[in-house]
Design a protein around this motif. Sequence first.
Motif, PDB file in Angstrom:
ATOM      1  N   ASP A 263      -1.190   9.733 -49.514  1.00 26.74           N
ATOM      2  CA  ASP A 263       0.186   9.364 -49.858  1.00 26.74           C
ATOM      3  C   ASP A 263       0.320   7.840 -49.817  1.00 26.74           C
ATOM      4  O   ASP A 263      -0.057   7.218 -48.818  1.00 26.74           O
ATOM      5  CB  ASP A 263       1.143   9.996 -48.841  1.00 26.74           C
ATOM      6  N   ASP A 264       0.842   7.265 -50.888  1.00 24.72           N
ATOM      7  CA  ASP A 264       1.065   5.812 -50.903  1.00 24.72           C
ATOM      8  C   ASP A 264       2.502   5.448 -50.531  1.00 24.72           C
ATOM      9  O   ASP A 264       2.843   4.262 -50.487  1.00 24.72           O
ATOM     10  CB  ASP A 264       0.749   5.242 -52.299  1.00 24.72           C
ATOM     11  N   ASP A 265       3.322   6.467 -50.271  1.00 28.50           N
ATOM     12  CA  ASP A 265       4.720   6.203 -49.934  1.00 28.50           C
ATOM     13  C   ASP A 265       4.917   6.373 -48.423  1.00 28.50           C
ATOM     14  O   ASP A 265       5.577   7.302 -47.962  1.00 28.50           O
ATOM     15  CB  ASP A 265       5.635   7.148 -50.722  1.00 28.50           C
ATOM     16  N   LEU A 266       4.313   5.447 -47.682  1.00 27.50           N
ATOM     17  CA  LEU A 266       4.376   5.489 -46.215  1.00 27.50           C
ATOM     18  C   LEU A 266       5.002   4.196 -45.701  1.00 27.50           C
ATOM     19  O   LEU A 266       4.973   3.163 -46.392  1.00 27.50           O
ATOM     20  CB  LEU A 266       2.969   5.662 -45.640  1.00 27.50           C
ATOM     21  N   PRO A 267       5.567   4.214 -44.479  1.00 28.86           N
ATOM     22  CA  PRO A 267       6.330   3.037 -43.995  1.00 28.86           C
ATOM     23  C   PRO A 267       5.548   1.724 -44.028  1.00 28.86           C
ATOM     24  O   PRO A 267       6.092   0.698 -44.458  1.00 28.86           O
ATOM     25  CB  PRO A 267       6.691   3.434 -42.557  1.00 28.86           C
ATOM     26  N   HIS A 268       4.288   1.746 -43.560  1.00 34.59           N
ATOM     27  CA  HIS A 268       3.530   0.482 -43.535  1.00 34.59           C
ATOM     28  C   HIS A 268       3.180   0.019 -44.951  1.00 34.59           C
ATOM     29  O   HIS A 268       3.154  -1.183 -45.212  1.00 34.59           O
ATOM     30  CB  HIS A 268       2.268   0.622 -42.678  1.00 34.59           C
ATOM     31  N   VAL A 269       2.934   0.961 -45.855  1.00 30.99           N
ATOM     32  CA  VAL A 269       2.616   0.578 -47.245  1.00 30.99           C
ATOM     33  C   VAL A 269       3.845  -0.026 -47.913  1.00 30.99           C
ATOM     34  O   VAL A 269       3.751  -1.041 -48.614  1.00 30.99           O
ATOM     35  CB  VAL A 269       2.098   1.796 -48.028  1.00 30.99           C
ATOM     36  N   ARG A 270       4.992   0.589 -47.687  1.00 26.80           N
ATOM     37  CA  ARG A 270       6.227   0.032 -48.255  1.00 26.80           C
ATOM     38  C   ARG A 270       6.501  -1.359 -47.681  1.00 26.80           C
ATOM     39  O   ARG A 270       6.947  -2.265 -48.408  1.00 26.80           O
ATOM     40  CB  ARG A 270       7.411   0.978 -47.962  1.00 26.80           C
ATOM     41  N   ARG A 271       6.252  -1.536 -46.373  1.00 25.77           N
ATOM     42  CA  ARG A 271       6.465  -2.849 -45.735  1.00 25.77           C
ATOM     43  C   ARG A 271       5.566  -3.902 -46.362  1.00 25.77           C
ATOM     44  O   ARG A 271       6.022  -5.008 -46.682  1.00 25.77           O
ATOM     45  CB  ARG A 271       6.176  -2.729 -44.240  1.00 25.77           C
ATOM     46  N   TRP A 272       4.290  -3.573 -46.583  1.00 24.11           N
ATOM     47  CA  TRP A 272       3.358  -4.529 -47.191  1.00 24.11           C
ATOM     48  C   TRP A 272       3.755  -4.830 -48.631  1.00 24.11           C
ATOM     49  O   TRP A 272       3.660  -5.976 -49.071  1.00 24.11           O
ATOM     50  CB  TRP A 272       1.939  -3.958 -47.138  1.00 24.11           C
ATOM     51  N   ASN A 273       4.206  -3.816 -49.354  1.00 20.78           N
ATOM     52  CA  ASN A 273       4.615  -4.042 -50.748  1.00 20.78           C
ATOM     53  C   ASN A 273       5.835  -4.958 -50.819  1.00 20.78           C
ATOM     54  O   ASN A 273       5.947  -5.796 -51.722  1.00 20.78           O
ATOM     55  CB  ASN A 273       4.900  -2.704 -51.435  1.00 20.78           C
TER      56      ASN A 273
END
Length: 279
Positions: A263-273
Motif C-alpha cells: 500500500d502506498d497510501d500510508l501515513p509516513h508515505v503521505r508525509r514524505w510526499n
Amino acid sequence: MAAPEFNYSEKDIKRFRELQQIAYDCATTTAAWLETGVTEKEAAAKLRRELVKAGVQDFFHVPFAWFGRRTAFRRFKVPLQFFPTNKRLHEKTPFVLDCAPIIDGYTADIGYGGVLGHNPTWDKLDEDLSACRDFILAKVKEGLTLDDIYTEVDELVASQGNDNRHRVYPGRVIGHRVTRLKGFGPGRFTMFGFGIRTLQTLGREFVTDKIKGRSPLWADGRASRHAPTPGLWAVEPHIGRGDVGIKFEEILVVTDDDAYWLDDDLPHVRRWNRKKAKS
C-alpha cells in the motif's frame, strides 16, 4: 533450492491491505492522543484498546511503544528491554509505536514514528528514512539476496551519517515473512510478547525453511543468502542518530516475477510526499 510459488489471491491481498490500514489508523489515533507525561505502558495500552475496538482478534506480537532515547535502542542488551516501561514522553522527544494485529488469520506488522512537537534531528532522520523505501524495493526487483540488500541498506544508512538500529532486534532482522496464521489455541494469549498462534506458525516455518535452505527472517547472516521468497514480507528499517531513532514497517509483496509495496497510501508515505511537494 526450490522457492515456493506465490499463493495469495487478490482477495487475500485485499484483506492484508485492509488490516494494515486498520493498524496504521490505530497507531495514528494513539499518536494524536499522546501528550507530555504519558508513559510507554499507557501508550501501548491505548494502542491495544484501539486495535481491539477495531475488531482485532489476536496479535502476532504485543503492541510496543518506545519514547526518547529508547527509540534508538541505545543500551538495549536483552529482549525484555523492548517491552514498554514507565518512561514518560516530553516535548521535542521522539516516539515509535509498533503493533502486529491479526484478524481471521490475516496479519499486519507496522511501525509508526513521530515526535511530540518539533525536533530538527528527527526531521533529518525522517528524510533519510524515506530513501530506504524505494531503495529496498529496487534491490528486491534486481534480484539481490536478502543479506546483500541488508548490507547495501547499511551502507546507505552510514552514508547519511546514521546507524542501523534494526540490528538490535532479535536476530538482527530488518524484516520477516508474514503469512496467514493457522495455529490453534486461545486468541490474544501471548508468550514472550508473541501470540501463541504466531509461535506455532513460526515454528513450522523455521523447520520447513531450514530443511529447504532458506529463512523466514531477513538479516545479514548465512541463512539469508537467498533472494526473498515469494510471499509477504514485513520490512522494518530502523535508523538512529544519537538518542533519536525512527522506523517504518510495512508489508512488501514479492510475487513469482515482481515486487511491490502492499500500500502506498500510508501515513509516513503521505508525509514524505507532502515534504517533497513543498521542496
